[in-house]
Design a protein around this motif. Structure first.
Motif, PDB file in Angstrom:
ATOM      1  N   PHE A   1      84.736 160.561  53.806  1.00  0.00           N
ATOM      2  CA  PHE A   1      83.630 160.414  52.843  1.00  0.00           C
ATOM      3  C   PHE A   1      84.139 159.914  51.539  1.00  0.00           C
ATOM      4  O   PHE A   1      85.431 160.034  51.257  1.00  0.00           O
ATOM      5  CB  PHE A   1      83.231 161.945  52.374  1.00  0.00           C
ATOM      6  CG  PHE A   1      82.521 162.718  53.633  1.00  0.00           C
ATOM      7  CD1 PHE A   1      82.161 162.033  54.481  1.00  0.00           C
ATOM      8  CD2 PHE A   1      82.018 164.299  53.175  1.00  0.00           C
ATOM      9  CE1 PHE A   1      81.181 162.700  55.614  1.00  0.00           C
ATOM     10  CE2 PHE A   1      81.125 164.671  54.190  1.00  0.00           C
ATOM     11  CZ  PHE A   1      80.853 164.145  55.272  1.00  0.00           C
ATOM     12  N   GLY A   2      83.384 159.315  50.866  1.00  0.00           N
ATOM     13  CA  GLY A   2      83.785 158.757  49.356  1.00  0.00           C
ATOM     14  C   GLY A   2      83.970 160.090  48.601  1.00  0.00           C
ATOM     15  O   GLY A   2      83.732 161.008  48.967  1.00  0.00           O
ATOM     16  N   ALA A   3      84.537 159.972  47.402  1.00  0.00           N
ATOM     17  CA  ALA A   3      85.003 161.090  46.379  1.00  0.00           C
ATOM     18  C   ALA A   3      85.097 160.374  45.322  1.00  0.00           C
ATOM     19  O   ALA A   3      85.722 159.446  44.791  1.00  0.00           O
ATOM     20  CB  ALA A   3      86.151 161.769  46.934  1.00  0.00           C
ATOM     21  N   ILE A   4      84.466 161.117  44.314  1.00  0.00           N
ATOM     22  CA  ILE A   4      84.614 161.008  42.519  1.00  0.00           C
ATOM     23  C   ILE A   4      85.113 162.298  42.051  1.00  0.00           C
ATOM     24  O   ILE A   4      84.076 163.305  42.217  1.00  0.00           O
ATOM     25  CB  ILE A   4      83.510 160.447  42.021  1.00  0.00           C
ATOM     26  CG1 ILE A   4      83.036 159.206  42.711  1.00  0.00           C
ATOM     27  CG2 ILE A   4      83.715 160.333  40.421  1.00  0.00           C
ATOM     28  CD1 ILE A   4      81.807 158.753  42.016  1.00  0.00           C
ATOM     29  N   ILE A   5      86.396 162.460  41.660  1.00  0.00           N
ATOM     30  CA  ILE A   5      86.843 163.658  41.302  1.00  0.00           C
ATOM     31  C   ILE A   5      87.309 163.625  39.714  1.00  0.00           C
ATOM     32  O   ILE A   5      87.466 162.544  39.340  1.00  0.00           O
ATOM     33  CB  ILE A   5      87.972 164.081  41.937  1.00  0.00           C
ATOM     34  CG1 ILE A   5      87.460 164.437  43.560  1.00  0.00           C
ATOM     35  CG2 ILE A   5      88.557 165.691  41.805  1.00  0.00           C
ATOM     36  CD1 ILE A   5      88.750 164.568  44.500  1.00  0.00           C
TER      37      ILE A   5
ATOM     38  N   SER B   1      86.170 155.154  34.796  1.00  0.00           N
ATOM     39  CA  SER B   1      86.920 154.479  35.695  1.00  0.00           C
ATOM     40  C   SER B   1      86.544 154.803  37.232  1.00  0.00           C
ATOM     41  O   SER B   1      86.399 154.122  37.986  1.00  0.00           O
ATOM     42  CB  SER B   1      88.214 154.513  35.460  1.00  0.00           C
ATOM     43  OG  SER B   1      88.828 155.672  35.712  1.00  0.00           O
ATOM     44  N   GLY B   2      86.255 156.190  37.269  1.00  0.00           N
ATOM     45  CA  GLY B   2      85.963 156.634  38.631  1.00  0.00           C
ATOM     46  C   GLY B   2      84.599 155.914  39.348  1.00  0.00           C
ATOM     47  O   GLY B   2      84.658 155.625  40.227  1.00  0.00           O
ATOM     48  N   LEU B   3      83.480 156.058  38.384  1.00  0.00           N
ATOM     49  CA  LEU B   3      82.413 155.375  38.840  1.00  0.00           C
ATOM     50  C   LEU B   3      82.429 153.703  39.068  1.00  0.00           C
ATOM     51  O   LEU B   3      82.031 153.375  39.939  1.00  0.00           O
ATOM     52  CB  LEU B   3      81.214 155.446  37.602  1.00  0.00           C
ATOM     53  CG  LEU B   3      80.688 156.737  37.234  1.00  0.00           C
ATOM     54  CD1 LEU B   3      79.808 156.585  36.413  1.00  0.00           C
ATOM     55  CD2 LEU B   3      80.254 157.563  38.721  1.00  0.00           C
ATOM     56  N   ALA B   4      83.378 153.151  38.199  1.00  0.00           N
ATOM     57  CA  ALA B   4      83.839 151.687  38.395  1.00  0.00           C
ATOM     58  C   ALA B   4      84.491 151.590  39.728  1.00  0.00           C
ATOM     59  O   ALA B   4      83.943 150.546  40.628  1.00  0.00           O
ATOM     60  CB  ALA B   4      84.508 151.216  37.256  1.00  0.00           C
ATOM     61  N   LYS B   5      85.428 152.322  40.132  1.00  0.00           N
ATOM     62  CA  LYS B   5      86.058 152.238  41.373  1.00  0.00           C
ATOM     63  C   LYS B   5      85.199 152.365  42.364  1.00  0.00           C
ATOM     64  O   LYS B   5      85.289 151.987  43.624  1.00  0.00           O
ATOM     65  CB  LYS B   5      87.398 152.950  41.500  1.00  0.00           C
ATOM     66  CG  LYS B   5      88.376 152.637  40.632  1.00  0.00           C
ATOM     67  CD  LYS B   5      89.826 153.588  40.675  1.00  0.00           C
ATOM     68  CE  LYS B   5      89.539 154.712  39.817  1.00  0.00           C
ATOM     69  NZ  LYS B   5      90.991 155.576  39.895  1.00  0.00           N
ATOM     70  N   TYR B   6      84.460 153.579  42.444  1.00  0.00           N
ATOM     71  CA  TYR B   6      83.520 153.955  43.549  1.00  0.00           C
ATOM     72  C   TYR B   6      82.391 152.726  43.868  1.00  0.00           C
ATOM     73  O   TYR B   6      82.244 152.443  44.897  1.00  0.00           O
ATOM     74  CB  TYR B   6      82.838 155.075  43.142  1.00  0.00           C
ATOM     75  CG  TYR B   6      81.880 155.594  44.319  1.00  0.00           C
ATOM     76  CD1 TYR B   6      82.316 156.162  45.512  1.00  0.00           C
ATOM     77  CD2 TYR B   6      80.496 155.546  43.923  1.00  0.00           C
ATOM     78  CE1 TYR B   6      81.314 156.325  46.473  1.00  0.00           C
ATOM     79  CE2 TYR B   6      79.595 155.824  45.026  1.00  0.00           C
ATOM     80  CZ  TYR B   6      79.968 156.349  46.134  1.00  0.00           C
ATOM     81  OH  TYR B   6      78.849 156.699  47.198  1.00  0.00           O
ATOM     82  N   LEU B   7      81.905 152.125  42.717  1.00  0.00           N
ATOM     83  CA  LEU B   7      80.741 151.327  43.022  1.00  0.00           C
ATOM     84  C   LEU B   7      81.354 150.034  43.456  1.00  0.00           C
ATOM     85  O   LEU B   7      80.808 149.299  44.172  1.00  0.00           O
ATOM     86  CB  LEU B   7      80.146 150.990  41.567  1.00  0.00           C
ATOM     87  CG  LEU B   7      79.244 152.252  41.165  1.00  0.00           C
ATOM     88  CD1 LEU B   7      78.649 151.911  39.771  1.00  0.00           C
ATOM     89  CD2 LEU B   7      78.048 152.300  42.223  1.00  0.00           C
ATOM     90  N   LYS B   8      82.319 149.645  43.053  1.00  0.00           N
ATOM     91  CA  LYS B   8      83.030 148.473  43.582  1.00  0.00           C
ATOM     92  C   LYS B   8      83.480 148.749  45.270  1.00  0.00           C
ATOM     93  O   LYS B   8      82.910 147.565  45.927  1.00  0.00           O
ATOM     94  CB  LYS B   8      84.684 148.131  43.036  1.00  0.00           C
ATOM     95  CG  LYS B   8      85.280 146.713  43.447  1.00  0.00           C
ATOM     96  CD  LYS B   8      86.396 146.554  42.718  1.00  0.00           C
ATOM     97  CE  LYS B   8      87.060 145.069  43.186  1.00  0.00           C
ATOM     98  NZ  LYS B   8      87.380 144.917  44.522  1.00  0.00           N
ATOM     99  N   ALA B   9      83.729 149.669  45.506  1.00  0.00           N
ATOM    100  CA  ALA B   9      84.011 150.084  47.100  1.00  0.00           C
ATOM    101  C   ALA B   9      82.494 149.838  47.643  1.00  0.00           C
ATOM    102  O   ALA B   9      82.364 149.574  48.835  1.00  0.00           O
ATOM    103  CB  ALA B   9      84.618 151.373  47.221  1.00  0.00           C
TER     104      ALA B   9
END
Length: 444
Positions: free
Chosen positions: A134-138, A23-31
């Protein structure tokens, strides 16, 4: 080839989209502009949020979800016989695991990649607070913005890398940050220490810049140019205090002055120091000092979920080193609250981890609590094993219970389908990476 296209122009489908990593990747890539869709076996808080921001979600998996996507990314638990995987193969769509996709997603980004056996989620969230642009995926939800992803377009990204499956080697580190390199997840390295440390060494060499804790036995031997933290020498004047009943640590770092950060414990100061030293190549020390105060903790890491006569804290600690550090922190918290009674509730996570670290677990509960409660081992998909827990941990005189149940503002200990004790006051600290987090919250 599809992997050479601008990622912001791709149509990407995620199978198992409800998991925190996917879900983190999905949210980041949508952004970043990509058109996202996804599927899972059941709805969750993650899928509900993704739906609310316009991502179509199919529940359960269905071949109809696979249309004209450019790329399919799936979680590690998805098997090759999954009906959407099969449909994607029929349509000759590129299919990647999350681990494989990371290299593609991050290849053109300026990645601040943080890894280590302990503290990487907290350090990542601290860095994200310092770098709000910065973007972030945690790997956990930060309380600063209520998510594990900072959903903005940026060439730079704070990324919590995972050494458990070697995927940190796919994170394209511009800046490698390692909190520690204590051996764990050794099954991924053939139970070979040379392979394990070799992967960390490769990760460090991949980066243009590095920040490491040199008091870690392995990291202390790394000689290539890097930002080096020696906690016992570089961190001083540590003190703890409560502000609005929230825990804070104050400390001095090298000759940079005094800093304040949410959380209690020496490990909190170490994590913050690594974040501060990493950020110095980008921001002034005063900006760093101010932005660090935006960090408010992360979910399931010393997560204070109830205050009052009974304070309930949920912590992800599932390794002896983490358990010991958390108990030290809760002891400080109890003293700040005028010596409330501490009840430690431990749910061992995985038989393999318990057995691999048995001596450590048998020694890490020597102090920091008044009463110890032990729940059954959370299997996490492993085959059940018969262990004599009373014999292994009887020297602590714990209470063994099958589960805990939230009842109003109290916690009930359940054994053989009856309440054997009710906890009404003090500080209850839950320790574990299994479903104890839901039991503490009354969600299970």
């Amino acid at each position: 080839m599809i992997l050479k296209k601008d990622i912001g122009k791709l149509k990407i489908h995620f199978i198992g989209i409800g998991g925190i990593g996917i879900s983190g990747l999905a949210k980041y890539l949508k952004a970043q502009g990509a058109k996202i869709s996804g599927s899972d076996i059941a709805h969750s808080n993650a899928t509900k949020y993704l739906s609310s921001i316009g991502i179509p979600i199919s529940i359960p998996h269905t071949p109809a979800a696979i249309t004209d996507q450019d790329l399919i990314i799936h979680s590690a638990i998805i098997k090759p016989d999954n009906i959407e995987i099969q449909e994607g193969k029929k349509k000759e769509i590129l299919i990647l695991s999350r681990k494989e996709a990371l290299e593609f997603i991050l290849c053109n980004k300026r990645v601040f990649s943080i890894c280590g056996a302990h503290g990487k989620s907290t350090t990542s969230a601290m860095l994200s607070a310092i770098f709000p642009h910065f973007g972030a995926i945690i790997g956990a939800d930060t309380k600063e913005y209520g998510s594990n992803v900072r959903e903005i377009q940026s060439q730079s990204i704070i990324f919590e890398a995972d050494e458990s499956d070697k995927s940190f080697l796919n994170s394209n580190p511009y800046y490698a940050v390692i909190t520690n390199a204590e051996p764990e997840h050794m099954e991924s390295y053939g139970h070979n220490l040379e392979n394990f440390y070799g992967a960390y060494r490769e990760f460090l060499h991949m980066a243009s810049r590095r920040c490491i804790n040199i008091e870690d036995p392995f990291l202390g031997t790394f000689e290539q140019e890097s930002c080096r933290l020696s906690p016992s020498k570089d961190i001083s004047n540590i003190s703890f205090y409560l502000k609005d009943d929230e825990p804070y640590t104050r400390f001095s770092l090298k000759d940079l002055g005094e800093f304040e950060v949410w959380g209690f414990g020496g490990h909190t100061a170490i994590n913050a120091s690594l974040a501060i030293l990493t950020a110095m190549s980008e921001l002034s020390i005063e900006e760093i000092r101010e932005n660090l105060l935006h960090f408010k903790g992360i979910k399931k890491r010393f997560d204070i979920i109830q205050k009052g006569d009974l304070t309930i804290i949920d912590d992800y600690a599932h390794h002896p080193t983490e358990v010991k550090a958390t108990l030290e922190s809760v002891k400080i918290y109890a003293q700040a609250k005028q010596n409330h009674k501490i009840i430690a509730i431990w749910q061992p996570h995985k038989y393999s981890r318990l057995l691999d670290n048995l001596e450590g677990f048998q020694q890490c509960f020597t102090q920091g609590y008044d009463e110890l409660i032990i729940l059954p081992v959370w299997r996490a998909g492993e085959a059940e094993m018969v262990l004599d827990m009373e014999k292994l941990f009887g020297h602590y005189r714990p209470i063994f219970a099958q589960r805990i149940r939230k009842n109003g503002n109290t916690l009930e200990l359940i054994h053989q389908d009856r309440v054997i004790q009710t906890i009404q006051n003090g500080i209850a600290i839950g320790l574990g990476a299994g479903d104890i987090t839901y039991q503490l919250r009354g969600e299970k």
